[in-house]
Write a protein that holds these residues in place. Structure first.
Motif, short mmCIF file in Angstrom:
data_model
loop_
_atom_site.label_atom_id
_atom_site.label_comp_id
_atom_site.label_asym_id
_atom_site.label_seq_id
_atom_site.Cartn_x
_atom_site.Cartn_y
_atom_site.Cartn_z
N ALA A 101 16.20 115.65 23.83
CA ALA A 101 16.79 115.69 25.17
C ALA A 101 15.82 116.28 26.18
CB ALA A 101 18.09 116.49 25.15
N THR A 102 15.13 117.34 25.77
CA THR A 102 14.15 117.97 26.67
C THR A 102 13.00 117.02 26.96
OG1 THR A 102 14.69 120.11 25.67
CG2 THR A 102 12.72 120.00 27.05
N ARG A 103 12.54 116.32 25.93
CA ARG A 103 11.45 115.36 26.13
C ARG A 103 11.86 114.27 27.11
NH1 ARG A 103 10.33 113.89 20.78
NH2 ARG A 103 9.16 115.83 20.62
N ALA A 104 13.12 113.82 27.01
CA ALA A 104 13.59 112.77 27.91
C ALA A 104 13.69 113.26 29.35
CB ALA A 104 14.95 112.25 27.43
N LEU A 105 14.22 114.48 29.54
CA LEU A 105 14.38 114.97 30.92
C LEU A 105 13.06 115.45 31.50
CD1 LEU A 105 14.42 118.38 31.23
CD2 LEU A 105 16.50 118.08 29.91
N ALA A 106 12.12 115.86 30.64
CA ALA A 106 10.84 116.40 31.13
C ALA A 106 10.09 115.40 31.98
CB ALA A 106 9.98 116.85 29.95
N LYS A 107 10.31 114.12 31.74
CA LYS A 107 9.64 113.08 32.53
C LYS A 107 10.13 113.06 33.98
CE LYS A 107 9.38 110.25 28.34
NZ LYS A 107 9.86 109.01 27.67
N HIS A 108 11.28 113.69 34.22
CA HIS A 108 11.87 113.67 35.56
C HIS A 108 11.83 115.04 36.23
CE1 HIS A 108 13.50 109.64 34.70
NE2 HIS A 108 13.73 110.12 33.48
N VAL A 109 11.35 116.04 35.52
CA VAL A 109 11.29 117.40 36.07
C VAL A 109 10.09 117.52 37.00
CG1 VAL A 109 10.89 119.82 35.47
CG2 VAL A 109 12.48 118.45 34.12
N LYS A 110 10.29 118.23 38.09
CA LYS A 110 9.20 118.51 39.03
C LYS A 110 9.02 120.02 39.16
CE LYS A 110 12.30 118.30 43.04
NZ LYS A 110 13.52 118.16 42.22
N LYS A 111 7.91 120.43 39.67
CA LYS A 111 7.64 121.84 39.87
C LYS A 111 8.73 122.47 40.73
CE LYS A 111 3.92 125.03 41.18
NZ LYS A 111 2.52 125.15 41.67
N GLY A 112 9.24 123.62 40.28
CA GLY A 112 10.29 124.31 41.02
C GLY A 112 11.69 124.05 40.51
N ASP A 113 11.86 123.15 39.52
CA ASP A 113 13.20 122.84 39.00
C ASP A 113 13.69 123.95 38.06
OD1 ASP A 113 13.35 120.51 40.41
OD2 ASP A 113 12.96 119.18 38.71
N LEU A 114 15.00 123.96 37.88
CA LEU A 114 15.67 124.89 36.97
C LEU A 114 16.16 124.11 35.76
CD1 LEU A 114 17.18 127.56 36.17
CD2 LEU A 114 19.02 126.83 37.71
N VAL A 115 15.82 124.57 34.55
CA VAL A 115 16.26 123.95 33.31
C VAL A 115 17.07 124.96 32.51
CG1 VAL A 115 15.56 122.80 31.17
CG2 VAL A 115 14.22 122.46 33.26
N ILE A 116 18.31 124.58 32.16
CA ILE A 116 19.23 125.47 31.46
C ILE A 116 19.63 124.84 30.14
CG2 ILE A 116 21.50 126.58 31.52
CD1 ILE A 116 21.31 126.51 34.60
N LEU A 117 19.51 125.60 29.07
CA LEU A 117 20.02 125.19 27.76
C LEU A 117 21.36 125.88 27.53
CD1 LEU A 117 19.65 123.81 24.96
CD2 LEU A 117 18.48 125.89 24.22
N GLU A 118 22.42 125.09 27.24
CA GLU A 118 23.73 125.66 26.90
C GLU A 118 24.05 125.50 25.42
OE1 GLU A 118 27.21 124.88 29.08
OE2 GLU A 118 26.41 125.55 31.00
N SER A 119 23.38 124.60 24.73
CA SER A 119 23.67 124.35 23.31
C SER A 119 23.45 125.61 22.48
CB SER A 119 22.74 123.25 22.78
OG SER A 119 22.79 122.09 23.59
N THR A 120 24.40 125.90 21.58
CA THR A 120 24.22 127.02 20.66
C THR A 120 22.98 126.77 19.81
OG1 THR A 120 26.60 127.33 20.60
CG2 THR A 120 25.31 128.38 18.85
#
Length: 428
Positions: A101-120
Motif C-alpha cells: 500500500a505504501t509503495r502504491a501511494l508513494a508514487k503520488h506523495v509530494k514533499k510536505g505531505d502527511l502519511v498516517i498508518l492506522e493498521s495494527t
C-alpha cells in the motif's frame, strides 16, 4: 498548508467509516481498495458493511460528493493507510500489505505531505516499513514528510462512536508530524488526543489487545479448574469480582475478530524470549473450541453430525473473521465428523485459505439429524434455548460455549448438557 485532500488506502471495517467521517467533516476524500465487491457497492451508492450507523454515514458521504472510491491512489495532502496486517500460517508478522500500500501511494506523495498508518502493526513498522518505502522514492522521512502512527480503537457494533469518542493516540515520527496529525483528527474526533512517538504508539496498540487476550486465557483456565472441581465458574467469578480490584472475564469457546487473536503474535514474533506468557495464553484460547469438542466426545455418545450454532466471533454481528468456529470445524473434520453451521447474521463464512462454508439461517434445518449441538456465539437468538428448540436433533448432547441455554430444562428432558466452566449435566 490546507490538508483538505485525504487519500484513505483500505476501505474495510476501519478505513471505510474513517473515510466517511472525514467526508462528513468537510474533507475531500478519495478511498482506495482492491476488492471489486467493495468498489462495486460503493460506486452504486451502497455500504458493504452491515452496521446500521456505518451504512447511514457511508451512504450520506457518497451522496455528498465528497467521498469517492477507486482501485488506485491519487495525489492528496494526507494519506491514511488502513489495510490488514495478518500473521502467516506459522504465526509470523506479515506487513507485506502495508508495504504494498505504501509503495502504491508513494508514487503520488509530494514533499510536505502527511502519511498516517492506522493498521495494527509490529513495533517499528511506521519507521522501517512505511518509512523505507517512502525513502526509496527519495524522501527524507523526517524533513520532507510528516509520518505518523495513529491506531484506532473500534468495537464492532459501536464503530462510529468508538472512532469519534475514544482517546486517540497520535504517534509521530517527529513532534511536528504528531502536531499536524492531531489537527486532522480534531476535525472529526472528540476524544482526548495523546501525543507520543510512533514506536510507543505501536506498542500501546499491541499491549491493549494482548492484555485482553491474556485475561481471557486466565478466565478459560479458571473454567478448566471449575470443570475438574465440579464447580460452576460463573458463580465463583461473581463472588471474586466483588473484590474492588478484581474483574475476571467469562470463559468461552475461544477468541475471535481481527485484533485479539492476531496482535499478540506480533509481540511473540518480535520478542520470543520475553513473551512465554503471551504464547501460552494464545495456545489456551485457540484450543478452547477443540477442548469443547473433546468433552462432547467424552460423553460416549455416537456423534456423526454436529450442529454448530454461531459463525460470528461475537454476538449479534455479521463478522466471522478469525472466529473460534473455524477451530471447531478443523477439529470435527480431523475426526471425520460432518457438521452444519447456523448463524442468523453471517451470510458468508470463509475459512483461512478462502474455503467457503455453507451457512443456514434456519436453526431447525441446521439441527435436523444432528447428534450434538455446540453453541459458539453469544447471539441473543440462542439465549434461553430449551428442549423444544433441540427437538429435531437425532442425539441429545448440547455443549453450551456461551452459558446461554436453559440447562435445567434440557437435563430434565433427557439431554446431556456440557457448559463451559461447569461440570456436565447428565440427563435426569
Amino acid at each position: 498548508m490546507s490538508d483538505n485532500k485525504i487519500v484513505v488506502i483500505g476501505l474495510g471495517y476501519v478505513g471505510l467509516p474513517t473515510a466517511a467521517l472525514m467526508a462528513k467533516a468537510g474533507f475531500d476524500v478519495h478511498g482506495v481498495d482492491i476488492n471489486p465487491d467493495t468498489l462495486d457497492a460503493l460506486n452504486a451508492g451502497r455500504c458493504p458493511i452491515g452496521e446500521p450507523e456505518v451504512v447511514q454515514l457511508v451512504t450520506d458521504a457518497l451522496a455528498s460528493g465528497r467521498f469517492k472510491a477507486t482501485s488506485q491512489p491519487e495525489a492528496g495532502d494526507v494519506f491514511i493507510i488502513c489495510v490488514p496486517t495478518p500473521v502467516t500460517d506459522d504465526k509470523k508478522s506479515d506487513v507485506s500489505i502495508v508495504r504494498a500500500a505504501t509503495r502504491a501511494l508513494a508514487k503520488h506523495v509530494k514533499k510536505g505531505d502527511l502519511v498516517i498508518l492506522e493498521s495494527t502493526s509490529p513495533i517499528g513498522t511506521t519507521e522501517f516499513t512505511v518509512g523505507e518505502e517512502l525513502a526509496a522514492q527519495g524522501f527524507d522521512i523526517r524533513e520532507d514528510l510528516d509520518l505518523c502512527y495513529c491506531p484506532e480503537r473500534v468495537f464492532p457494533g459501536s464503530t462510529i462512536s468508538e472512532i469519534v469518542e475514544n482517546d486517540r493516540i497520535i504517534g509521530g515520527l517527529t513532534p511536528r508530524a504528531a502536531e499536524r496529525a492531531s489537527a486532522i483528527y480534531a476535525r472529526f474526533c472528540t476524544g482526548p488526543q495523546l501525543r507520543t512517538t510512533s514506536a510507543t504508539a505501536e506498542f500501546s496498540k499491541l499491549m491493549e489487545n494482548t492484555y485482553r487476550d491474556v485475561n481471557i486465557a486466565l478466565a478459560n483456565v479458571f473454567g478448566h479448574i471449575a470443570e475438574a472441581a465440579g464447580i460452576d465458574v460463573n458463580e465463583v467469578i461473581a463472588l471474586a469480582n466483588r473484590h474492588p480490584r478484581v474483574n475476571v472475564h467469562t470463559p468461552g469457546p475461544g477468541v475471535g475478530g481481527h485484533c485479539i487473536p492476531v496482535d499478540p503474535w506480533f509481540l511473540i514474533d518480535g520478542f520470543p524470549e520475553e513473551t512465554g506468557l503471551l504464547l501460552q495464553s494464545r495456545n489456551i484460547n485457540d484450543n478452547q473450541a477443540a477442548r469443547i469438542w473433546s468433552r462432547v466426545k467424552a460423553t460416549g455418545a455416537t456423534i456423526r453430525k454436529v450442529a454448530i450454532l454461531g459463525a460470528a466471533y461475537r454476538g449479534n454481528l455479521d463478522d466471522a473473521r478469525d472466529t473460534p468456529a473455524e477451530y471447531l470445524i478443523h477439529a470435527l473434520e480431523a475426526d471425520g465428523v460432518s457438521y452444519a453451521v447456523h448463524d442468523p447474521y453471517v451470510s458468508r463464512f470463509r475459512l483461512h485459505g478462502g474455503r467457503e462454508i455453507p451457512i443456514s439461517a434456519n436453526l431447525e434445518e441446521a439441527l435436523e439429524g444432528a447428534d450434538a449441538a455446540i453453541i459458539m456465539t453469544d447471539h441473543s437468538d440462542y439465549r434461553g434455548l430449551g428442549p423444544q428448540a433441540f427437538a429435531g436433533m437425532a442425539g441429545a448432547v448440547v455443549a453450551d460455549g456461551r452459558s446461554l441455554v436453559d440447562r435445567a430444562a434440557l437435563a430434565a428432558a433427557q439431554f446431556t448438557v456440557i457448559p463451559v466452566g461447569a461440570p456436565q449435566l447428565d440427563a435426569k
